[in-house]
Design an enzyme around this catalytic site. Structure first.
Site, short mmCIF file in Angstrom:
data_model
loop_
_atom_site.label_atom_id
_atom_site.label_comp_id
_atom_site.label_asym_id
_atom_site.label_seq_id
_atom_site.Cartn_x
_atom_site.Cartn_y
_atom_site.Cartn_z
N PHE A 5 -5.83 -7.39 -0.53
CA PHE A 5 -5.80 -6.47 0.43
C PHE A 5 -6.64 -5.39 0.54
O PHE A 5 -6.43 -4.64 -0.33
CB PHE A 5 -4.26 -5.87 0.79
CG PHE A 5 -3.28 -7.32 0.63
CD1 PHE A 5 -2.45 -6.86 -0.51
CD2 PHE A 5 -3.02 -8.15 1.06
CE1 PHE A 5 -1.41 -8.02 -0.91
CE2 PHE A 5 -2.55 -9.38 0.64
CZ PHE A 5 -1.43 -9.22 -0.06
N ASP B 119 -7.60 -2.11 0.48
CA ASP B 119 -7.12 -0.73 0.69
C ASP B 119 -8.13 0.10 0.06
O ASP B 119 -9.38 -0.23 -0.08
CB ASP B 119 -5.84 -0.79 -0.03
CG ASP B 119 -5.79 -0.90 -1.43
OD1 ASP B 119 -5.06 -0.01 -2.19
OD2 ASP B 119 -6.77 -1.57 -1.96
N TYR C 179 -1.32 -7.74 -6.18
CA TYR C 179 -0.03 -6.98 -6.52
C TYR C 179 -0.16 -6.34 -8.13
O TYR C 179 0.14 -5.41 -8.15
CB TYR C 179 1.13 -7.75 -6.52
CG TYR C 179 1.88 -8.35 -5.01
CD1 TYR C 179 2.66 -9.19 -5.14
CD2 TYR C 179 1.55 -7.48 -4.07
CE1 TYR C 179 3.27 -9.59 -3.86
CE2 TYR C 179 2.12 -7.85 -2.75
CZ TYR C 179 2.85 -8.90 -2.48
OH TYR C 179 3.71 -9.18 -1.41
#
Ligand SMILES: Nc1nc2c(c(CN[C@H]3C=C[C@H](O)[C@@H]3O)cn2[C@@H]2O[C@H](COP(=O)(O)O)[C@@H](O)[C@H]2O)c(=O)[nH]1
EC number: 3.2.2.-
Length: 339
Positions: A235, A237, A313
């Site tokens: 992701f 970010d 994660y």
């Protein structure tokens, strides 16, 4: 308008044409070797056990929690490191993304149904300011945008999915890609796209993390048993690029590094911002590939397939735990609703 390239294809295209950001293949190999010992133990069930603020259940309410949190999961970075938004909950002061989760749980404990679509579809700006109030003088960034997104997203969830994100998940027929596209097609605030070298590309950071968190809260079972979950990328970010540079897997040009060290903001969609995000996704794909090669060589077959979600994660948690060590490595500052 033609459909944009998928996040994975966008990342490959950006990495092949990037000028200010470079994927360092030797650094990728070193990062994979560093992460290998931990990687064999990664489990989707850790999403709950490792994070006390995540919902414990795997029911409709837990999914509605994930949906609201990921609809607001953006732009927590503070103008100054020493003046941050903070939310105190259960005796702990949370900052950044965790401040958002703590504020949601604090509201729920106070009987405010902040994860119920019929509530947040018409919640007022004053109520949102109170729900996400900071316990310091520094408010959560972009609070007006968060209010607008809650109203817009709540109304759409009521109109199209009976007010329950589980209905949206069930429409995906256990396909992660179908769920990602359902989210992007129906909820405008998730349309994280850009132009790069004349092509329409996509990163879909919040749509992809919503699919990932849905998979995690359902622990990969039942409605969350996506047969193509490994097609979801990392992701994009502002924390992952920072850790990838810190690990030496990503390199910035002197010009870009100087800008970031001076705290200059990059606009969402700027060439350098797109290069940082696209190369970061591609870098994590290559680290994942190398991890799988290393495991293959060692004749080890991990009990669960190592995918870019679990790798993301872990890297994100690692970045939080090594915040101090990473002080000298800047993150890029972009204020937007997409990440
Ligand atoms: N790549 C990636 N970015 C992620 C997450 C998370 C939290 N999610 C998982 C974490 C634990 C649970 O397992 C959740 O599932 C937040 N962010 C992003 O980081 C930024 C906030 O950073 P800071 O200012 O330091 O709090 C902001 O852009 C936010 O959108 C992730 O996991 N991966």
């Amino acid at each position: 308008m033609e459909a944009p390239l998928s996040p994975r294809e966008s990342a490959r295209f950006v990495a092949e044409n990037s000028r200010d950001v470079l994927v360092d293949h030797e650094g990728v190999r070193r990062a994979a070797e560093l992460l290998l010992p931990a990687a064999v133990a990664w489990r989707v069930e850790q999403w709950k056990s490792l994070h006390e603020l995540n919902p414990r259940g795997a029911d409709e309410a837990a999914l509605d929690w994930v949906f609201v949190v990921d609809s607001l999961n953006f732009s927590f970075w503070a103008e100054r490191e020493d003046r941050k938004c903070e939310v105190r909950y259960g005796g702990t002061a949370y900052t950044g993304y965790w401040a958002l989760c703590a504020a949601v749980n604090r509201a729920l404990d106070q009987g405010i149904p902040v994860t119920t679509a019929s509530y947040y579809a018409t919640v007022t700006l004053d109520q949102v300011r109170d729900i996400f109030r900071s316990d310091t003088a520094v408010p959560m960034p972009l609070i007006e945008e968060r209010h607008r997104i809650l109203n817009e997203t709540g109304k759409i969830l009521l109109e199209k999915f009976g007010g329950s994100f589980l209905n949206c998940v069930r429409k995906s027929g256990r396909s992660a890609q179908k769920l990602m596209h359902l989210i992007v097609e129906n909820f405008p605030s998730y349309r994280d796209e850009a132009w790069f070298e004349g092509k329409r590309i996509s990163f879909y950071k919040r749509a992809q993390i919503l699919v990932a968190d849905t998979w995690s809260v359902l622990e990969g079972t039942g409605d969350g048993c996506f047969e193509d979950i490994s097609s979801i990328t990392m992701f994009a970010d502002y924390r992952l690029p920072q850790i990838l540079v810190y690990l030496g897997a990503l390199k910035y040009s002197d010009d870009l590094l100087k800008k970031l060290l001076e705290g200059e903001m990059l606009l969402n969609g700027d060439k350098q911002e797109v290069e940082i995000r696209g190369c970061s996704i591609w870098c994590v794909e290559l680290i994942r590939d190398h991890l799988l090669e290393l495991l293959e060589k060692r004749g080890e077959k991990p009990p669960v397939e190592i995918n870019s979600i679990l790798l993301d994660y872990h890297l994100w948690d690692y970045a939080r735990e090594h915040r101090e060590d990473m002080k000298g490595t800047p993150f890029h500052r972009t204020r937007c609703i997409y990440y």
